[in-house]
Design an enzyme around this catalytic site. Structure first.
Site, PDB file in Angstrom:
ATOM      1  N   GLY A   1       0.773  -1.241  -0.084  1.00  0.00           N
ATOM      2  CA  GLY A   1      -0.036   0.032   0.089  1.00  0.00           C
ATOM      3  C   GLY A   1       0.969   1.241  -0.023  1.00  0.00           C
ATOM      4  O   GLY A   1       1.698   1.462  -0.893  1.00  0.00           O
TER       5      GLY A   1
ATOM      6  N   CYS B   1       5.990  -5.394  -0.035  1.00  0.00           N
ATOM      7  CA  CYS B   1       6.125  -4.060  -0.647  1.00  0.00           C
ATOM      8  C   CYS B   1       6.140  -2.832   0.524  1.00  0.00           C
ATOM      9  O   CYS B   1       7.189  -2.830   1.151  1.00  0.00           O
ATOM     10  CB  CYS B   1       5.244  -3.913  -1.520  1.00  0.00           C
ATOM     11  SG  CYS B   1       5.474  -2.528  -2.783  1.00  0.00           S
TER      12      CYS B   1
ATOM     13  N   ILE C   1       4.875  -2.865  -7.851  1.00  0.00           N
ATOM     14  CA  ILE C   1       4.311  -1.631  -7.893  1.00  0.00           C
ATOM     15  C   ILE C   1       4.986  -0.522  -7.149  1.00  0.00           C
ATOM     16  O   ILE C   1       4.971  -0.711  -5.781  1.00  0.00           O
ATOM     17  CB  ILE C   1       2.915  -1.673  -7.646  1.00  0.00           C
ATOM     18  CG1 ILE C   1       2.196  -2.860  -8.492  1.00  0.00           C
ATOM     19  CG2 ILE C   1       2.176  -0.323  -7.892  1.00  0.00           C
ATOM     20  CD1 ILE C   1       0.693  -3.115  -7.933  1.00  0.00           C
ATOM     21  N   ARG C   2       5.681   0.395  -7.822  1.00  0.00           N
ATOM     22  CA  ARG C   2       6.276   1.339  -7.262  1.00  0.00           C
ATOM     23  C   ARG C   2       7.288   0.770  -5.806  1.00  0.00           C
ATOM     24  O   ARG C   2       7.124   0.993  -4.746  1.00  0.00           O
ATOM     25  CB  ARG C   2       5.328   2.484  -6.424  1.00  0.00           C
ATOM     26  CG  ARG C   2       4.791   3.161  -7.555  1.00  0.00           C
ATOM     27  CD  ARG C   2       4.106   4.549  -7.089  1.00  0.00           C
ATOM     28  NE  ARG C   2       3.336   4.219  -5.859  1.00  0.00           N
ATOM     29  CZ  ARG C   2       2.068   3.566  -5.803  1.00  0.00           C
ATOM     30  NH1 ARG C   2       1.744   3.188  -6.746  1.00  0.00           N
ATOM     31  NH2 ARG C   2       1.367   3.410  -4.606  1.00  0.00           N
TER      32      ARG C   2
ATOM     33  N   HIS D   1       4.265  -7.828  -5.018  1.00  0.00           N
ATOM     34  CA  HIS D   1       2.828  -8.052  -4.522  1.00  0.00           C
ATOM     35  C   HIS D   1       2.702  -9.529  -4.548  1.00  0.00           C
ATOM     36  O   HIS D   1       2.062  -9.784  -5.839  1.00  0.00           O
ATOM     37  CB  HIS D   1       1.849  -7.285  -4.935  1.00  0.00           C
ATOM     38  CG  HIS D   1       1.869  -5.702  -4.617  1.00  0.00           C
ATOM     39  ND1 HIS D   1       0.950  -5.569  -3.663  1.00  0.00           N
ATOM     40  CD2 HIS D   1       2.708  -4.959  -4.779  1.00  0.00           C
ATOM     41  CE1 HIS D   1       1.164  -4.317  -3.378  1.00  0.00           C
ATOM     42  NE2 HIS D   1       2.165  -3.618  -3.975  1.00  0.00           N
TER      43      HIS D   1
ATOM     44  N   GLU E   1       0.293 -11.338  -3.693  1.00  0.00           N
ATOM     45  CA  GLU E   1      -1.150 -11.608  -3.570  1.00  0.00           C
ATOM     46  C   GLU E   1      -1.904 -11.208  -4.564  1.00  0.00           C
ATOM     47  O   GLU E   1      -3.205 -11.543  -4.752  1.00  0.00           O
ATOM     48  CB  GLU E   1      -1.853 -10.872  -2.122  1.00  0.00           C
ATOM     49  CG  GLU E   1      -2.103  -9.351  -2.398  1.00  0.00           C
ATOM     50  CD  GLU E   1      -0.578  -8.682  -2.666  1.00  0.00           C
ATOM     51  OE1 GLU E   1       0.473  -9.109  -2.545  1.00  0.00           O
ATOM     52  OE2 GLU E   1      -0.858  -7.305  -2.611  1.00  0.00           O
TER      53      GLU E   1
END
Ligand code: GLN
EC number: 4.3.3.6
Length: 197
Positions: free
Chosen positions: A47, A79, A134-135, A170, A172
């Site tokens: 997140g 992350c 992601i980032r 990630h 998941e």
């Protein structure tokens, strides 16, 4: 049955619940510190680490999370969750939880690569693993006793330090639940040895 909590303050919570359940374990969304007493392992999801930290402070989670880790029960940071676990963050004076012996750098794959997928070999987990970034942060260095589990373009993207597991990507977000399986096994082992102690 082994109960795995997912810290439910922000981020990819539901997807982790699904991958725990796909592995036949029980998943609990953790919204209050008291719930930590009842679980065998905890996932800190991806997140936004700064937002998650604010919510951790607001809901009084900081000390209970540290105590959870120090009790020997496994924690898995993915992350942003990896950033929360790290003992050192590039550019920051203080870590968040500071439990896992690694140094991380945030958003370290550059803007042109905000999100991408890569095929990884992850030690003890999978030879061919499609990872979604992601980032993503990466692990700049693994401290003493920390085992590197995977690299991507020469950067460390997964590691284990005792009962702490962390990855930059990630796990998941795909249907490959083998890392969740690995973490549930860690929680099972810890549960058995803590029961004996
Ligand atoms: N860039 C985010 C952070 O620094 C992490 C991104 C993620 O969890 N997908 O917290």
């Amino acid at each position: 049955m082994t109960k795995i909590g997912v810290l439910g303050l922000q981020g990819a919570v539901r997807e982790h619940v699904r991958s725990i359940e796909e592995n036949g374990a029980e998943a609990v969304v953790v919204k209050w510190p008291e719930q930590l007493e009842d679980i065998d392992g905890l996932i800190l999801p991806g997140g936004e680490s700064t937002t998650m930290r604010r919510l951790i402070d607001r809901y009084g989670f900081m000390e209970p999370l540290r105590q959870f880790g120090e009790s020997g029960r496994p924690m898995f940071g993915t992350c942003a969750g990896l950033i929360l676990l790290a003992s050192d963050i590039v550019g920051y004076d203080e870590p968040h939880l500071g439990l896992m012996n690694i140094k991380v750098e945030r958003n370290s794959f550059g803007r042109q690569k905000e999100s991408f997928e890569a095929d990884l070999s992850i030690k003890d987990v999978a030879e061919n693993y499609n990872a979604v970034f992601i980032r993503a942060p990466h692990i700049v260095s693994a401290g003493e006793g920390t085992e590197v589990l995977a690299e991507c373009d020469g950067r460390i993207v997964a590691a284990r330090d005792r009962h702490y597991l962390g990855c930059s990507f990630h796990p998941e977000l795909t249907d490959d639940h083998r890392i969740a399986r690995y973490f549930i096994d860690m929680a099972n082992e810890a549960k058995a040895s803590l029961a004996k102690a």
